[in-house]
Design an enzyme around this catalytic site. Structure first.
Site, PDB file in Angstrom:
ATOM      1  N   CYS A   1       3.280  44.954 -13.207  1.00 45.51           N
ATOM      2  CA  CYS A   1       3.426  45.944 -14.581  1.00 45.51           C
ATOM      3  C   CYS A   1       2.136  46.979 -14.590  1.00 45.51           C
ATOM      4  O   CYS A   1       0.469  46.505 -14.553  1.00 45.51           O
ATOM      5  CB  CYS A   1       4.044  45.303 -15.931  1.00 45.51           C
ATOM      6  SG  CYS A   1       4.173  46.500 -17.232  1.00 45.51           S
TER       7      CYS A   1
ATOM      8  N   CYS B   1       9.223  46.767 -15.966  1.00 49.14           N
ATOM      9  CA  CYS B   1       8.691  46.357 -16.180  1.00 49.14           C
ATOM     10  C   CYS B   1       9.228  45.308 -17.239  1.00 49.14           C
ATOM     11  O   CYS B   1       9.789  46.237 -18.137  1.00 49.14           O
ATOM     12  CB  CYS B   1       7.434  46.572 -16.896  1.00 49.14           C
ATOM     13  SG  CYS B   1       6.697  44.780 -18.157  1.00 49.14           S
TER      14      CYS B   1
ATOM     15  N   GLU C   1       0.986  -1.278  -0.114  1.00 46.38           N
ATOM     16  CA  GLU C   1       0.084   0.001   0.213  1.00 46.38           C
ATOM     17  C   GLU C   1       1.217   1.462   0.259  1.00 46.38           C
ATOM     18  O   GLU C   1       1.745   0.986   0.195  1.00 46.38           O
ATOM     19  CB  GLU C   1      -0.777  -0.146   1.109  1.00 46.38           C
ATOM     20  CG  GLU C   1      -0.002   0.268   2.912  1.00 46.38           C
ATOM     21  CD  GLU C   1      -1.486  -0.158   3.257  1.00 46.38           C
ATOM     22  OE1 GLU C   1      -1.519  -1.702   3.049  1.00 46.38           O
ATOM     23  OE2 GLU C   1      -0.992   0.383   4.422  1.00 46.38           O
TER      24      GLU C   1
ATOM     25  N   LYS D   1      11.039   2.665  -0.666  1.00 45.21           N
ATOM     26  CA  LYS D   1      11.270   4.244  -0.946  1.00 45.21           C
ATOM     27  C   LYS D   1      10.983   4.215  -2.423  1.00 45.21           C
ATOM     28  O   LYS D   1      11.587   3.732  -2.846  1.00 45.21           O
ATOM     29  CB  LYS D   1      12.167   4.489  -0.043  1.00 45.21           C
ATOM     30  CG  LYS D   1      12.489   5.074   1.434  1.00 45.21           C
ATOM     31  CD  LYS D   1      10.603   5.350   2.035  1.00 45.21           C
ATOM     32  CE  LYS D   1      10.843   7.025   2.193  1.00 45.21           C
ATOM     33  NZ  LYS D   1      11.557   7.545   2.854  1.00 45.21           N
TER      34      LYS D   1
ATOM     35  N   LYS E   1       3.052   4.683   0.882  1.00 41.32           N
ATOM     36  CA  LYS E   1       3.541   5.341   2.140  1.00 41.32           C
ATOM     37  C   LYS E   1       3.647   6.690   1.953  1.00 41.32           C
ATOM     38  O   LYS E   1       3.435   7.236   1.224  1.00 41.32           O
ATOM     39  CB  LYS E   1       4.824   4.918   2.458  1.00 41.32           C
ATOM     40  CG  LYS E   1       5.236   5.198   3.206  1.00 41.32           C
ATOM     41  CD  LYS E   1       7.001   5.116   3.781  1.00 41.32           C
ATOM     42  CE  LYS E   1       7.584   5.245   6.109  1.00 41.32           C
ATOM     43  NZ  LYS E   1       7.419   7.024   5.516  1.00 41.32           N
TER      44      LYS E   1
ATOM     45  N   TYR F   1      -4.935   2.666   8.604  1.00 39.16           N
ATOM     46  CA  TYR F   1      -3.556   1.957   7.958  1.00 39.16           C
ATOM     47  C   TYR F   1      -3.106   0.350   8.765  1.00 39.16           C
ATOM     48  O   TYR F   1      -3.091  -0.255   8.656  1.00 39.16           O
ATOM     49  CB  TYR F   1      -2.783   2.221   7.181  1.00 39.16           C
ATOM     50  CG  TYR F   1      -1.400   3.144   7.738  1.00 39.16           C
ATOM     51  CD1 TYR F   1      -1.289   2.982   9.259  1.00 39.16           C
ATOM     52  CD2 TYR F   1      -1.437   4.424   7.426  1.00 39.16           C
ATOM     53  CE1 TYR F   1      -0.166   3.636   9.755  1.00 39.16           C
ATOM     54  CE2 TYR F   1      -0.172   5.428   8.254  1.00 39.16           C
ATOM     55  CZ  TYR F   1       0.136   4.537   9.288  1.00 39.16           C
ATOM     56  OH  TYR F   1       0.968   5.455   9.888  1.00 39.16           O
TER      57      TYR F   1
ATOM     58  N   CYS G   1       0.994  46.620 -22.376  1.00 36.64           N
ATOM     59  CA  CYS G   1       2.126  45.872 -22.226  1.00 36.64           C
ATOM     60  C   CYS G   1       2.414  44.408 -23.040  1.00 36.64           C
ATOM     61  O   CYS G   1       0.988  43.318 -23.081  1.00 36.64           O
ATOM     62  CB  CYS G   1       2.727  45.304 -20.088  1.00 36.64           C
ATOM     63  SG  CYS G   1       3.635  43.879 -20.890  1.00 36.64           S
TER      64      CYS G   1
ATOM     65  N   ASP H   1       2.519  10.502   3.136  1.00 30.17           N
ATOM     66  CA  ASP H   1       3.507  11.148   3.208  1.00 30.17           C
ATOM     67  C   ASP H   1       2.771  12.488   4.031  1.00 30.17           C
ATOM     68  O   ASP H   1       2.371  13.638   3.545  1.00 30.17           O
ATOM     69  CB  ASP H   1       4.061  12.356   1.612  1.00 30.17           C
ATOM     70  CG  ASP H   1       5.604  13.439   2.524  1.00 30.17           C
ATOM     71  OD1 ASP H   1       5.704  12.383   3.593  1.00 30.17           O
ATOM     72  OD2 ASP H   1       6.087  13.337   1.377  1.00 30.17           O
TER      73      ASP H   1
ATOM     74  N   CYS I   1       7.815  45.590 -21.018  1.00 32.90           N
ATOM     75  CA  CYS I   1       7.773  46.337 -21.636  1.00 32.90           C
ATOM     76  C   CYS I   1       8.394  48.259 -20.422  1.00 32.90           C
ATOM     77  O   CYS I   1       8.348  49.107 -21.500  1.00 32.90           O
ATOM     78  CB  CYS I   1       6.037  47.076 -21.627  1.00 32.90           C
ATOM     79  SG  CYS I   1       5.541  48.034 -20.134  1.00 32.90           S
TER      80      CYS I   1
HETATM   81  S1  IVH Z   1       2.125   1.198   9.208  1.00 29.41           S
HETATM   82  C1  IVH Z   1       4.628  -1.029  12.535  1.00 29.41           C
HETATM   83  N1  IVH Z   1       1.645   1.774   7.073  1.00 29.41           N
HETATM   84  O1  IVH Z   1       5.303   5.258   8.092  1.00 29.41           O
HETATM   85  C2  IVH Z   1       4.114  -0.667  11.433  1.00 29.41           C
HETATM   86  N2  IVH Z   1       2.595   3.759   8.108  1.00 29.41           N
HETATM   87  O2  IVH Z   1       8.357   5.094   9.562  1.00 29.41           O
HETATM   88  C3  IVH Z   1       3.367   1.228  11.563  1.00 29.41           C
HETATM   89  N3  IVH Z   1       3.129   5.629   6.436  1.00 29.41           N
HETATM   90  O3  IVH Z   1       4.971   7.542  11.001  1.00 29.41           O
HETATM   91  C4  IVH Z   1       3.448   1.949  10.281  1.00 29.41           C
HETATM   92  N4  IVH Z   1       1.737   5.017   5.607  1.00 29.41           N
HETATM   93  O4  IVH Z   1       3.445   7.784   9.938  1.00 29.41           O
HETATM   94  C5  IVH Z   1       2.113   2.094   7.580  1.00 29.41           C
HETATM   95  N5  IVH Z   1       0.705   2.577   4.990  1.00 29.41           N
HETATM   96  C6  IVH Z   1       1.319   2.648   5.927  1.00 29.41           C
HETATM   97  C7  IVH Z   1       1.738   4.235   5.376  1.00 29.41           C
HETATM   98  C8  IVH Z   1       2.652   4.228   7.206  1.00 29.41           C
HETATM   99  C9  IVH Z   1       2.330   6.118   5.679  1.00 29.41           C
HETATM  100  C10 IVH Z   1       4.358   6.449   7.974  1.00 29.41           C
HETATM  101  C11 IVH Z   1       3.279   6.110   9.521  1.00 29.41           C
HETATM  102  C12 IVH Z   1       5.230   6.122  10.139  1.00 29.41           C
HETATM  103  C13 IVH Z   1       6.156   5.794   9.252  1.00 29.41           C
HETATM  104  C14 IVH Z   1       6.583   4.416   9.654  1.00 29.41           C
END
Ligand code: IVH
Length: 679
Positions: free
Chosen positions: A432, A414, A117, A320, A119, A231, A438, A121, A417
């Protein structure tokens, strides 16, 4: 109609609002028109104001309203909030998979089932539910103690304040972990707003989300577009624990949480490699930032067997993606002139690869931003790029040479012009002063005029517009319609066929709609939807030209600022001349009756739409019925005049039949609209 007891009505309203908020915020599948939702919401708030003793903590009205807190209380995590180990390459991933199988004592040929799934941000948040009610929300903090952000989290619409039961038993206790994030679109809007108010802009959606969560005033968090994706389960009592991660996600979905649709499960390391590549390809087009893919051993028993090392589980890893940040040298700052004359600084950068794309320009917003970051050509800067969003300069890295470099200043003339650059009192943006004299502003205005959603002039691309302006062949939009074949053929690299195509495109665009025409004029503050509303309100151009402020304010969505902008624009003699010239060269449309003059055969009637219509959306059908005077409601009662039932209509149709209300099918509706809409 018999009055329901207040408690019962409150319960009903809350249930309806919860149901529709879930459809809207979590499932992205709204059923109720926004206006109808607002009406229910207002009714709830009014009833609660009259009966404050009946307000419950899980009422949909209680998402906002708490007063500022002076600090965030510490929250110890009973189950620590762990981090994840990272892998960056396919080799490192294969090593992880090998270690998992070794630990489990599995033969190498047997594939482990992995859940993959995004990750997210954003920021990790944990939510505590007791008997189905949200009682506490906390940040991750240092993993063992976080901060109490309950008031702010309550403002996030995709966080259920109360779990959905859907027939099944609710857990006595549930702790859900997930990520709070800000979608890119909301982030862009927030920054635009911050910029317009002269407030700080955020470097990326993650920072903006963090800032919103740590707002001491929840009323401010409530205005920030945050979302929560669940999650994991950290703690569960009273209900059996799902046996796999995939089942956990599905179950959380049924409880009312937003769950990613990008999760998948498959066997063995090769499956994960494929999933990683696929998610990587989708990354730029997702509505939010992700920085990798989390891979989890799907089976909970195996997770428990594998256990933890230090601060991370042995059964999960973050695979990553290449970073979205990179550092490079700021070569220079150039200034671009936009359609309204606004001067925007652009950072020229030594080319650098960010998230797999080579970047050599980045936006800097305005001079205040440059000064805030104290950027000087020659500095090393960190840039950030996400999706299709234009890269941004986030910060400067300290180095010894910085003090000796020249600071950036706002140009006094500007760059296109040379006319004076002005900046109004308290204004963030410098402009401008030359207006359409212009060339840069003229080019932008003409590009907008010819664009697909405005006059839609095929064959007249930006490149040609620039050339026509530079060669002084086109000064105003009306000049486009005076171009001849002979003139076009004098342009460098203009082929006969292109000239003919362009002329055909120009001729075709003359037949347009009032809405497109108004949008094409480029009146400040008048975007596509406002233009459409104005066209509908006034029906004819003359009626709009003669409108005073009060008449403009009667248009839906037009407030004092927009009204002022329209009046100023139309008072300008140059703009009047262009509008007259456009009509003279043959731009035309079919006038409509103004909204207030239309016949209203459905005045006083209440209609209900249900099911799926094939020839138009329910919103459109609602708008068209309202234009004929009907009130469009979300629920059927004895007072309903007609229920229009589309494909797979459900309970509303059944209600209508039970109450003996007239039911129409789509064909009847279409025939009725055709007969009554006129023009
Ligand atoms: S599971 C024990 N699932 O990643 C497992 N974490 O470095 C706990 N994060 O601070 C995390 N997406 O905020 C999990 N689909 C996802 C995630 C996720 C982002 C972040 C989470 C945590 C960091 C771990």
């Amino acid at each position: 109609m018999t009055e329901l007891p207040v408690e019962q009505r409150l319960q009903e309203l809350r249930a309806q609002l919860r149901h529709h908020a879930h459809l809207y915020y979590v499932l992205d599948r709204p059923e109720l028109p926004d206006a109808e939702y607002d009406r229910l919401y207002r009714e709830l708030v009014e009833l609660e104001q009259q009966h404050p003793d009946l307000i419950t903590l899980d009422s949909p009205s209680q998402r906002v309203g708490a007063t500022p807190d002076s600090a965030f209380a510490p929250v110890p995590h009973q189950v620590p909030m762990l981090s994840l180990d990272n892998v960056f390459t396919v080799e490192e991933w294969d090593d992880f998979d090998r270690r998992v199988r070794e630990r489990l004592g599995w033969e190498l040929a047997v594939g482990v089932a992995y859940a993959c799934e995004p990750k997210f941000d954003g920021l990790a948040v944990t939510l505590h539910y007791h008997d189905g009610l949200l009682v506490k929300a906390a940040t991750r903090g240092d993993g063992s103690t976080g901060e109490d952000i309950t008031a702010n989290v309550r403002t996030i619409a995709s966080v259920p304040l109360r779990l959905l039961a859907e027939g099944a038993a609710l857990p006595a206790q549930l702790e859900v972990r997930g990520e709070v994030l800000m979608p890119r679109a909301g982030f862009e809007q927030l920054n635009a707003r911050q910029l317009a108010q002269g407030d700080k802009v955020f470097a990326n959606p993650r920072n903006a989300a963090a800032g919103a969560l740590r707002q001491l005033d929840p009323r401010i968090s409530a205005q920030r577009p945050l979302e929560f994706y669940a999650y994991a389960i950290a703690d569960l009592k009273g209900v059996e624990w799902p046996s796999t991660h995939s089942q956990t996600l599905r179950w959380l979905g049924t409880l009312g949480f937003r769950i990613t649709s990008l999760a998948s499960t498959g066997n063995g390391p090769a499956y994960v490699r494929q999933a990683y590549e696929m998610l990587g390809r989708q990354r730029d087009s997702l509505p939010f930032d992700i920085d990798g893919m989390v891979v989890k051993v799907d089976d909970r028993r195996l997770q428990l067997d594998l256990g933890f090392v230090a601060r991370a589980p042995r059964w999960a890893v973050a695979f990553k993606f290449p970073g979205q940040e990179a550092s490079t040298r700021l070569e220079a700052v150039d200034w671009q002139v936009g359609r309204t004359g606004a001067l925007t600084p652009v950072a020229r950068l030594a080319p650098v690869s960010v998230g797999g794309v080579v970047v050599s320009n980045a936006t800097l917003h305005n001079i205040d931003e440059i000064q805030r970051l104290d950027l000087r050509p020659g500095d090393t800067v960190v840039i950030y790029r996400a999706g299709d969003v234009i890269p941004k300069v986030m910060r400067r890295l300290d180095d010894d040479g910085h003090e000796q470099r020249e600071p950036v200043t706002l140009p006094s003339g500007c760059p296109v012009c040379a006319s004076a650059v002005t900046r109004g009192e308290g204004e963030v943006v410098a402009r401008c002063s030359a207006g359409l004299f212009c060339p840069a502003q003229r080019k932008e205005a003409l590009r907008h005029f010819a664009s697909r959603r405005a006059m839609d002039i095929e064959g007249l691309g930006e490149k040609w517009i620039d050339l026509l302006v530079e060669q002084e062949l086109v000064h105003s939009s009306a000049d486009i319609y005076r171009l001849t074949r002979e003139v076009l053929l004098t342009l460098p690299r203009m082929a006969e066929k292109s000239a003919d195509n362009m002329l055909a495109g120009i001729a075709k665009s003359k037949q347009t709609t009032l809405a497109r025409f108004l949008f094409a004029l480029g009146i400040p503050e008048v975007g596509e939807s406002t233009a459409a509303l104005l066209a509908r309100q006034f029906g004819k151009l003359d009626a709009l030209l003669q409108a005073d402020e009060a008449a403009l304010l009667a248009t839906p969505d037009v407030g004092p600022v927009v009204a002022r902008s329209i009046l100023d624009f139309l008072a300008e003699p140059h703009n009047q001349a262009v509008i007259a010239a456009l009509c003279e060269v043959g731009v035309h449309w079919v006038d409509q009756a103004a909204a207030q003059d239309l016949p209203q055969p459905l005045a006083g009637q209440t209609w209900v739409l249900t099911g799926t219509l094939s020839s138009m959306g329910r919103d459109e059908a609602g708008d068209r019925l309202r234009a004929l005077g009907a009130k469009v409601s979300g629920s059927v009662s004895k007072k309903t005049h007609v229920v229009v039932a589309g494909e797979s209509a459900g309970s509303k149709l059944a209600n209508a039949q039970a109450l003996g209300v007239t039911v129409w099918d789509e064909a009847q509706l279409v025939a009725f609209l055709k007969e009554h809409e006129g023009c």
